[in-house]
Design a protein around this motif. Structure first.
Motif, mmCIF file in Angstrom:
data_model
loop_
_atom_site.group_PDB
_atom_site.id
_atom_site.type_symbol
_atom_site.label_atom_id
_atom_site.label_comp_id
_atom_site.label_asym_id
_atom_site.label_seq_id
_atom_site.Cartn_x
_atom_site.Cartn_y
_atom_site.Cartn_z
ATOM 1 N N ASN A 133 0.574 -1.289 0.191
ATOM 2 C CA ASN A 133 -0.100 0.094 0.141
ATOM 3 C C ASN A 133 1.024 1.157 0.017
ATOM 4 O OD1 ASN A 133 -3.007 -1.131 0.810
ATOM 5 N ND2 ASN A 133 -1.368 -2.258 2.027
ATOM 6 N N SER A 134 0.300 2.448 -0.037
ATOM 7 C CA SER A 134 0.903 3.751 -0.173
ATOM 8 C C SER A 134 0.016 4.673 0.294
ATOM 9 C CB SER A 134 1.411 4.096 -1.600
ATOM 10 O OG SER A 134 2.006 5.328 -1.736
ATOM 11 N N ARG A 135 0.415 5.773 1.059
ATOM 12 C CA ARG A 135 -0.100 6.558 1.681
ATOM 13 C C ARG A 135 0.816 7.906 1.883
ATOM 14 N NH1 ARG A 135 0.119 7.866 7.277
ATOM 15 N NH2 ARG A 135 1.675 6.796 8.376
ATOM 16 N N ASP A 143 5.070 10.278 -0.731
ATOM 17 C CA ASP A 143 4.348 9.127 -0.240
ATOM 18 C C ASP A 143 4.961 8.017 0.474
ATOM 19 O OD1 ASP A 143 5.577 8.907 -2.789
ATOM 20 O OD2 ASP A 143 4.054 7.550 -3.504
ATOM 21 N N ASP A 196 -1.600 -2.006 -4.768
ATOM 22 C CA ASP A 196 -2.607 -1.064 -4.596
ATOM 23 C C ASP A 196 -2.574 -0.389 -6.144
ATOM 24 O OD1 ASP A 196 -4.620 0.887 -4.641
ATOM 25 O OD2 ASP A 196 -3.586 1.980 -2.707
ATOM 26 N N PRO A 197 -3.491 -0.573 -6.969
ATOM 27 C CA PRO A 197 -3.361 0.008 -8.236
ATOM 28 C C PRO A 197 -3.017 1.692 -8.236
ATOM 29 C CG PRO A 197 -5.330 -1.313 -8.232
ATOM 30 C CD PRO A 197 -4.893 -1.406 -6.699
ATOM 31 N N ALA A 198 -3.532 2.200 -7.300
ATOM 32 C CA ALA A 198 -3.246 3.895 -7.251
ATOM 33 C C ALA A 198 -1.912 4.219 -7.031
ATOM 34 C CB ALA A 198 -3.962 4.262 -5.884
ATOM 35 N N ALA A 201 -0.803 4.793 -10.877
ATOM 36 C CA ALA A 201 -1.028 5.876 -11.394
ATOM 37 C C ALA A 201 -0.425 7.211 -10.825
ATOM 38 C CB ALA A 201 -2.613 6.113 -10.948
ATOM 39 N N ALA A 202 -0.152 7.149 -9.470
ATOM 40 C CA ALA A 202 0.689 8.129 -8.708
ATOM 41 C C ALA A 202 1.842 8.504 -9.291
ATOM 42 C CB ALA A 202 0.466 7.988 -7.068
#
Length: 240
Positions: A133-135, A143, A196-198, A201-202
């Motif tokens: 995951n990434s945040r 991130d 996480d596919p996001a 994109a990020a």
């Protein structure tokens, strides 16, 4: 998601982080100057009388303690985390290696087989949807990636920003390429893990062929810069 990625999977190539020497030196010098600032302040108030400092006894004592606390805190943190600071990140067929180039020490090794599934870790709150995951932490623009790893017979959450953790080795010029290699390595060597596919994109990474869209990244950075300039111009006219 994983099945789509496998259709056009490019070969994996090892990669080593490339430092941005100017920014690393600038940050290192800034930290040293900040440390010396607190030390000089503590020495000044310790060696000068209240009359010389222009403050009363209480204010002068408070200033001395404040500067002393700042110096001791920074020096203590630097000493405490000295063994965990690294300047270089290497991603290869074995896994991820973190190295301190100043003393040659290998700070940490994370083999691909040490990566664990999210079900292996007991979360205090709701478990994430994906293994990797990434945040973006509060008050940060960088991130942070996180995933479970098995270290010393215990599953823990490992976090990584794909930047160095050293005052003289924090910035990487090829951070996006490191992230790409990391994701590609996961798919190559740990295809059982979900991503996480996001994240793709990020970082302008095509999830099918793992190509980085540099043009899109430059365009977004350019328009982001123009937006910041516009905000500053508006603030200038509002204030004046």
């Amino acid at each position: 998601m994983q099945n789509q990625i496998k259709k056009s999977l490019p070969p994996f190539k090892s990669i080593t982080s490339k430092p941005i020497l100017f920014l690393d030196a600038l940050l290192g010098v800034f930290v040293i100057l900040f440390l010396l600032f607190f030390l000089a302040g503590a020495i000044y108030f310790a060696t000068h009388s209240f009359e010389e400092s222009g403050l009363d006894e209480i204010a002068s004592t408070f200033a001395f303690l404040l500067f002393l606390f700042g110096f001791v805190s920074l020096a203590g943190l630097a000493f405490y985390y000295r063994k965990t600071r690294y300047t270089t990140t290497i991603i290869n067929e074995k896994g991820i290696r973190y190295v301190n180039k100043f003393n040659g020490n290998i700070v940490k090794d994370l083999p691909w087989d040490s990566f664990a599934k999210k079900e292996s870790f007991e979360y205090f709150f709701e478990a994430p949807k994906y293994d990797i995951n990434s945040r973006t932490p509060h008050k940060s623009v960088i991130d942070q990636f996180s995933w479970p790893v098995l270290l010393e017979n215990k599953v823990v959450i490992h976090t990584d920003t794909f930047m160095g953790k050293h005052f003289f080795g924090a910035f990487y010029s090829n951070r996006t390429e490191l992230i790409r290699a990391f994701l590609l390595g996961v798919v190559h060597f740990r295809s059982d893990m979900t991503i996480d596919p996001a994240i793709f994109a990020a970082h302008y990474i095509n999830p099918e062929n793992f190509e980085i869209n540099y043009r899109q990244r430059r365009q977004i950075q350019f328009f982001g810069f123009l937006f910041c300039v516009l905000i500053l111009v508006i603030l200038y006219f509002v204030v004046n």
